[in-house]
Design a protein around this motif. Structure first.
Motif, mmCIF file in Angstrom:
data_model
loop_
_atom_site.group_PDB
_atom_site.id
_atom_site.type_symbol
_atom_site.label_atom_id
_atom_site.label_comp_id
_atom_site.label_asym_id
_atom_site.label_seq_id
_atom_site.Cartn_x
_atom_site.Cartn_y
_atom_site.Cartn_z
ATOM 1 N N GLY A 141 -0.042 30.872 11.855
ATOM 2 C CA GLY A 141 -0.997 31.238 10.453
ATOM 3 C C GLY A 141 -0.612 31.752 9.554
ATOM 4 N N GLN A 142 0.756 32.454 9.457
ATOM 5 C CA GLN A 142 1.050 33.358 8.569
ATOM 6 C C GLN A 142 2.210 32.876 7.662
ATOM 7 O OE1 GLN A 142 1.516 37.743 9.755
ATOM 8 N NE2 GLN A 142 1.123 37.201 11.829
ATOM 9 N N HIS A 143 2.460 33.226 6.335
ATOM 10 C CA HIS A 143 3.591 32.846 5.661
ATOM 11 C C HIS A 143 4.383 34.132 5.774
ATOM 12 C CE1 HIS A 143 1.818 29.106 4.228
ATOM 13 N NE2 HIS A 143 0.831 29.749 4.308
ATOM 14 N N PRO A 144 5.333 34.101 6.485
ATOM 15 C CA PRO A 144 6.146 35.369 6.812
ATOM 16 C C PRO A 144 7.079 35.892 5.735
ATOM 17 C CG PRO A 144 7.174 33.751 8.411
ATOM 18 C CD PRO A 144 5.981 32.977 7.471
ATOM 19 N N PHE A 145 7.573 34.967 4.880
ATOM 20 C CA PHE A 145 8.557 35.247 3.954
ATOM 21 C C PHE A 145 8.220 35.098 2.700
ATOM 22 C CE2 PHE A 145 10.822 33.234 7.694
ATOM 23 C CZ PHE A 145 11.076 34.188 8.426
ATOM 24 N N SER A 146 8.526 35.970 1.944
ATOM 25 C CA SER A 146 8.451 35.806 0.153
ATOM 26 C C SER A 146 9.520 35.285 -0.259
ATOM 27 C CB SER A 146 8.116 37.254 -0.582
ATOM 28 O OG SER A 146 6.832 37.604 0.089
ATOM 29 N N VAL A 147 9.617 34.004 -1.299
ATOM 30 C CA VAL A 147 10.365 33.496 -1.777
ATOM 31 C C VAL A 147 11.102 33.915 -2.880
ATOM 32 C CG1 VAL A 147 11.216 30.995 -2.534
ATOM 33 C CG2 VAL A 147 9.791 31.289 -0.232
ATOM 34 N N ASN A 148 12.180 34.064 -3.044
ATOM 35 C CA ASN A 148 12.900 34.542 -4.317
ATOM 36 C C ASN A 148 13.710 33.298 -4.628
ATOM 37 O OD1 ASN A 148 14.498 35.555 -6.436
ATOM 38 N ND2 ASN A 148 15.213 37.526 -5.222
ATOM 39 N N GLU A 149 13.230 32.630 -5.645
ATOM 40 C CA GLU A 149 13.901 31.232 -5.605
ATOM 41 C C GLU A 149 15.239 31.390 -6.450
ATOM 42 O OE1 GLU A 149 11.677 28.397 -7.508
ATOM 43 O OE2 GLU A 149 9.751 28.435 -5.979
ATOM 44 N N GLN A 150 16.445 30.856 -5.785
ATOM 45 C CA GLN A 150 17.688 30.922 -6.702
ATOM 46 C C GLN A 150 18.563 29.905 -5.987
ATOM 47 O OE1 GLN A 150 20.258 34.385 -5.104
ATOM 48 N NE2 GLN A 150 18.331 35.210 -4.419
#
Length: 229
Positions: free
Chosen positions: A110-119
């Motif tokens: 139920g969690q979104h564990p990763f923050s995305v750094n789009e590259q």
């Protein structure tokens, strides 16, 4: 990279035979100590599969610790943390892959564990896939494991892969490291693996799933020492 950006690490610990029962018990006993690790927003301690990539046979000597660090400052002090020292004292060897998430969809408990750094990247790429199976699909899933492992064994550009998971058969994940995104996508979309993915979607095997891509980073270049193998 910005020192405040999120860092992800996955460490594989290999234990001598005399310490394997200790390592197995840590799947429960280490949860509270890991919660106290400074700067960690998400973690999972998992068992691994034997053989090449994902396997029905457990690898009782190897365990994986996935940790998501709030910033570089916390990540680079990993080897001084209680979370690291607790396992390092008992293991025979360990190795950590450091990475930063560039794409993620789905959830983990139920969690979104990763923050995305789009590259975009033309270089090496790492992938974590994770799924929680529906009970009535477990046998169907297990029947596809040998074919999936054979497909991975012949994949061009695959540097390393390991099956990981919290519960055998029910909650499964894989970590893979590729020479490039092109190599990874060729395997995923233009090989026998694509047929397995089609079956997953058509027959709705998964109750929950997550797919994330990462770029490797070198903490040595960020002013920190990487753990020794």
């Amino acid at each position: 990279m910005n020192s405040k950006e999120e860092i992800v690490s996955i460490t594989f610990y290999e234990y001598p035979k005399r310490n394997r029962w200790w390592a197995f018990n840590q799947m429960q006993l280490a949860i509270e100590p890991l919660k106290k690790a400074k700067g960690v927003k998400f973690f999972k301690l998992m068992g691994t599969g034997g053989g090449f990539g994902f396997s029905l046979k457990p690898d009782l000597k190897t365990y994986a610790l996935l940790m998501v660090w709030n910033s570089l400052e916390f990540a680079k002090n990993f080897t001084d943390s209680d979370a690291y020292l607790r396992f390092n004292q008992q293991c025979r060897s360990n190795f950590t892959y450091w990475m930063q998430c560039i794409q993620s969809h789905g959830t983990w408990h139920g969690q979104h564990p990763f923050s995305v750094n789009e590259q975009k990247t033309d270089g090496p790429i790492m992938v974590i896939t994770r799924a929680r199976l529906r009970w009535n699909k477990i046998l169907r899933f297990l029947s596809q494991v040998p074919e999936s492992s054979r497909a991975a064994a012949g994949a061009e550009g695959l540097i390393y892969t390991k099956g990981i998971g919290e519960w055998p058969a029910i909650e499964q994940a894989t970590f893979s490291y590729w020479q490039s995104q092109k190599h990874m996508e060729t395997f995923a979309y233009q090989s026998g693996h694509r047929e397995i993915i089609r079956k997953v979607k058509l027959e709705k095997w998964y109750k929950e799933e997550l797919f994330a891509r990462f770029v490797p980073i070198n903490l040595d270049k960020q002013g920190a020492d990487s753990p020794s193998r």
